[in-house]
Design an enzyme around this catalytic site. Structure first.
Site, short mmCIF file in Angstrom:
data_model
loop_
_atom_site.label_atom_id
_atom_site.label_comp_id
_atom_site.label_asym_id
_atom_site.label_seq_id
_atom_site.Cartn_x
_atom_site.Cartn_y
_atom_site.Cartn_z
N LYS A 63 0.84 -1.29 -0.01
CA LYS A 63 0.20 0.06 -0.04
C LYS A 63 0.70 1.33 0.13
O LYS A 63 0.50 2.27 0.61
CB LYS A 63 -0.91 -0.23 0.99
CG LYS A 63 -1.70 -1.17 1.49
CD LYS A 63 -2.24 -1.60 0.16
CE LYS A 63 -3.43 -0.95 -0.53
NZ LYS A 63 -3.94 -1.36 -1.79
N SER A 121 -4.06 3.57 4.01
CA SER A 121 -4.39 2.84 2.89
C SER A 121 -4.43 1.36 3.16
O SER A 121 -5.51 0.61 2.60
CB SER A 121 -3.27 3.10 1.83
OG SER A 121 -3.80 2.38 0.46
N HIS A 143 7.11 -7.62 -1.97
CA HIS A 143 7.11 -6.98 -0.89
C HIS A 143 8.05 -7.52 0.33
O HIS A 143 8.04 -6.72 1.37
CB HIS A 143 5.65 -7.13 -0.09
CG HIS A 143 4.56 -6.38 -0.74
ND1 HIS A 143 4.62 -5.09 -1.46
CD2 HIS A 143 3.49 -6.66 -1.37
CE1 HIS A 143 3.55 -4.81 -2.14
NE2 HIS A 143 2.68 -5.74 -2.12
#
Length: 284
Positions: free
Chosen positions: A83, A174, A143
């Site tokens: 995010k 987010s 990630h």
């Protein structure tokens, strides 16, 4: 453009149960020894491994990638915590790298999300280690924190990385909204008043303590930032806020960094501007 495809990431409860049943005895033994933190819903509990927190299914995939993934000489890794604008960055990189194959009118980005077009190190490599690069596109997204990457990726000998960070408050907000939608979808709820198992305030406290997916957030950022100082020719460190402020400048910088600089003719045709437009909300 950071609206991650929830449907693609949805983990069915029964599927998670099957994963747990099929996990190797070695992995089960490891999991039983790890610190555990309650997640934002029943099926997203977090486990701390090598200093970072992961959901069960992601941890298993990361360990598999660490043990089995081998980097290729021309790989370009698009790295970020969740995010932080990663979907938008993927789109920009994909449009730049594939512009010799597609024009702006027939780009696969018009009909596919970037997550579909760019393989994920943790999602795809454990399942299809030999097929994930079949498209002959050097981009791979992840990630995974830098220190948890496979050793062949960490070396940065013949590969490149692009890392995107974002202001922590905006990242948390987010992430919070994403997890709320994720929970509604998992529970089959259409009523958005359905409450999460953890309140916004509790979620903020956990995020601040570093107990979030792929967190602590600042440790995630710091790992890549240090590498960008040591090897700036191999790791390009970007800030979401600067990318939004002058996207055209960074599109040119990304192209240069990835070894795909725009030619004089492409500049004259306004190709960098067209890429920015293609990857922007609404195309305007």
């Amino acid at each position: 453009m950071d609206s991650s495809p929830i449907n693609n990431m949805t983990i069915n409860l029964s599927h998670v149960a099957e994963e747990e049943e099929e996990a190797s005895s070695k992995f089960k033994k490891l999991i039983s020894t790890l610190p555990k933190e309650k997640g934002s819903n029943d099926f997203m509990d977090l486990y701390q491994y090598q200093g970072f927190w992961y959901p069960f299914s992601m941890l298993q995939a990361i360990i598999s990638a660490q043990e089995n993934f081998k980097s290729s000489w021309n790989d370009i890794y698009i790295c970020s915590a969740p995010k932080t604008g990663c979907t938008w960055l993927k789109a920009l990189c994909y449009a730049i790298v594939t512009r010799d194959h597609f024009n702006m009118e027939n780009s696969p980005l018009l009909t596919n999300l970037p997550h579909v077009l760019i393989p994920s190190l943790e999602f795809d490599s454990p399942k299809n280690p030999s097929d994930m690069k079949a498209q002959n596109i050097p981009l791979i997204a992840t990630h995974i924190p830098f220190d948890a990457l496979p050793k062949s990726v960490q070396s940065l000998d013949s590969t490149k990385m692009i890392y995107l960070c974002r202001e922590p408050k905006d990242t948390f907000i987010s992430l919070w909204h994403f997890m709320q939608r994720f929970t509604w979808l998992q529970q089959g709820e259409s009523d958005e008043t359905t409450e999460l198992l953890i309140s916004f305030e509790e979620g903020f406290e956990l995020f601040s303590e570093g107990k979030t997916m792929w967190g602590p957030y600042w440790d995630h950022v710091l790992g890549y930032w240090k590498q960008s100082l040591d090897k700036p020719e191999s790791l390009l460190f970007l800030k979401y806020e600067e990318l939004t402020k002058d996207t055209l400048f960074y599109v040119r910088k990304l192209a240069e960094f990835m070894g795909k600089p725009f030619s004089r003719d492409e500049e004259g045709e306004g190709l960098p501007e067209r890429i920015v437009k293609l990857c922007s909300f609404g195309g305007d």
